[in-house]
Motif scaffolding. Structure first.
Motif, short mmCIF file in Angstrom:
data_model
loop_
_atom_site.label_atom_id
_atom_site.label_comp_id
_atom_site.label_asym_id
_atom_site.label_seq_id
_atom_site.Cartn_x
_atom_site.Cartn_y
_atom_site.Cartn_z
N TYR A 239 34.40 -34.17 86.80
CA TYR A 239 33.85 -33.95 85.48
C TYR A 239 33.95 -32.46 85.14
N ASP A 240 33.56 -32.09 83.95
CA ASP A 240 33.68 -30.69 83.53
C ASP A 240 32.86 -29.76 84.39
N ASP A 241 31.68 -30.22 84.82
CA ASP A 241 30.77 -29.32 85.52
C ASP A 241 30.49 -29.70 86.96
N HIS A 242 31.07 -30.83 87.44
CA HIS A 242 30.80 -31.22 88.82
C HIS A 242 31.79 -32.30 89.26
N VAL A 243 31.75 -32.59 90.56
CA VAL A 243 32.58 -33.65 91.14
C VAL A 243 31.68 -34.63 91.88
N ASP A 244 31.82 -35.91 91.60
CA ASP A 244 31.10 -36.96 92.32
C ASP A 244 32.07 -37.67 93.27
N VAL A 245 31.53 -38.16 94.38
CA VAL A 245 32.33 -38.93 95.32
C VAL A 245 31.73 -40.33 95.48
N ASP A 246 32.57 -41.27 95.79
CA ASP A 246 32.17 -42.65 96.03
C ASP A 246 32.80 -43.07 97.35
N TYR A 247 31.96 -43.27 98.38
CA TYR A 247 32.43 -43.65 99.71
C TYR A 247 32.26 -45.14 99.94
N ARG A 248 33.33 -45.78 100.41
CA ARG A 248 33.31 -47.20 100.73
C ARG A 248 33.98 -47.41 102.08
N CYS A 249 33.78 -48.59 102.66
CA CYS A 249 34.23 -48.84 104.03
C CYS A 249 35.39 -49.83 104.05
N GLY A 250 36.42 -49.49 104.82
CA GLY A 250 37.57 -50.36 104.97
C GLY A 250 37.82 -50.69 106.43
N GLN A 251 39.00 -51.22 106.72
CA GLN A 251 39.41 -51.55 108.08
C GLN A 251 40.90 -51.31 108.23
N VAL A 252 41.30 -50.88 109.42
CA VAL A 252 42.72 -50.79 109.77
C VAL A 252 42.92 -51.46 111.12
N VAL A 253 44.18 -51.84 111.38
CA VAL A 253 44.51 -52.47 112.65
C VAL A 253 45.80 -51.84 113.17
N ILE A 254 45.85 -51.65 114.50
CA ILE A 254 46.95 -50.96 115.17
C ILE A 254 47.43 -51.81 116.34
N ASP A 255 48.73 -51.86 116.54
CA ASP A 255 49.32 -52.56 117.66
C ASP A 255 49.44 -51.60 118.84
N PRO A 256 48.77 -51.86 119.98
CA PRO A 256 48.89 -50.96 121.14
C PRO A 256 50.32 -50.76 121.61
N ALA A 257 51.22 -51.66 121.26
CA ALA A 257 52.62 -51.47 121.60
C ALA A 257 53.27 -50.39 120.73
#
Length: 329
Positions: A239-257
């Motif tokens: 915004y003109d005078d400040h910044v707001d943040v919005d935090y949300r939760c996701g998921q990732v997956v990784i192959d050990p190979a």
């Protein structure tokens, strides 16, 4: 003493998670070191109890790490004094945002050391959760925001250790802004696998993590052998005078190979700010996850609400996607 392994019959995506009706489960209290804000806990199961290592501070916003135990995962008894507090210059304004792994009788605690300029990923070890040996910052001169919004100085907060070897090495995934990887032979000295200009995962344009992505919880092993981690993502509203943040939760997956590559990510957040505590606090509009355990048949994800209170969301494997039911207090 024994611990219950966090690796157990998980699937990607893990869920659905339903916020507990009794949230917040922990609030600031008294006139002590945890009087103003209490949030962002690591979690593990020890001797058939859920143990939280949580961040809290008074009005000075100098964070310490406290310890609380629960026999049901929802109602916690806190120890009166913190178990980890600032001692050195690199952490003089806070020991923040712990994550924990238990390997061969030793607890490995990663946390952020904050000096009000640099937020650096640090390591401490213990065999009893009370007496800690600090090993200092792990990645000095590394900026995990390098490809997103460069800080211009050391910045490497957030790290989770995989509690078994992959391809003969110990592995860690770390970073706020973007996510990187590192390996170790001894779990103490860690070497980033790439330069700060080559993250393994960056924010996704147009998504709930379009401006920032950060490792959330220690990994769990899915039923088909993949590594699943809960993450945090943020969107900035300018915004003109400040910044707001919005935090949300996701998921990732990784192959050990192929452990240097994110195989898949959730397209939508599994948790987002919705309650009063989620949307009002020291930093409003934040649900920030750092702790995940499997306890008595259910998955418990512990998260901070607007950097002010502490909550839990529950996944019951008996409840399929599309049919969640809230848990009563």
């Amino acid at each position: 003493m024994s611990t219950v392994s966090i690796f157990d019959d998980a699937r990607f995506p893990l869920g659905p998670f339903v916020p507990y009706e009794g949230n917040p489960i922990m609030r600031p209290r008294g006139n002590s070191w945890e009087s103003s804000n209490l949030y962002n806990p690591a979690a593990l199961v020890v001797d058939d109890e859920v143990v939280l290592l949580y961040r809290a501070h008074a009005e000075d916003i100098v964070s310490h790490v406290g310890l609380a135990r629960s026999t049901d995962g929802f109602h916690f008894e806190r120890e009166p004094e913190p178990i980890l507090s600032p001692e050195h210059d690199y952490e003089r304004f806070g020991c923040e945002d712990p994550r924990i792994a238990f390997i061969d009788g030793t607890y490995y605690l990663t946390y952020t050391g904050w000096d009000r300029t640099s937020a650096q990923l640090c390591l401490a070890t213990s065999t009893d959760l009370h007496t800690w040996t600090k090993h200092g910052p792990l990645f000095e001169d590394f900026d995990t925001f390098a490809t997103v919004d460069p800080r211009g100085h050391a910045w490497s907060k957030a790290g989770v250790i995989v509690p078994f070897r992959i391809q003969g090495k110990w592995w860690m995934y770390f970073g706020e802004g973007a996510i990187y990887w590192a390996t170790s032979d001894d779990l103490i000295s860690w070497t980033p696998g790439t330069s700060q200009d080559e993250p393994m995962y960056e924010p996704t344009p147009g998504s709930f993590d379009r401006d920032l992505v950060e490792i959330g919880t220690s990994p769990v092993l899915t039923d088909n052998g993949l590594l699943l981690m809960l993450t945090n993502g943020a969107v900035r509203h300018v915004y003109d005078d400040h910044v707001d943040v919005d935090y949300r939760c996701g998921q990732v997956v990784i192959d050990p190979a192929e452990p240097t590559k994110v195989l898949a990510r959730t397209q939508e957040p599994w948790l987002a700010p919705q309650t009063y505590e989620d949307t009002h606090g020291l930093v409003s509009n934040v649900t920030f996850v750092e702790g995940l355990v499997k306890f008595r048949g259910r998955w418990l994800a512990y998260y901070g609400q607007s950097d002010t209170t502490l909550a839990v969301a529950v996944h019951d494997p008996a409840s399929p996607w599309g049919a969640p039911s809230a848990l009563a207090d």
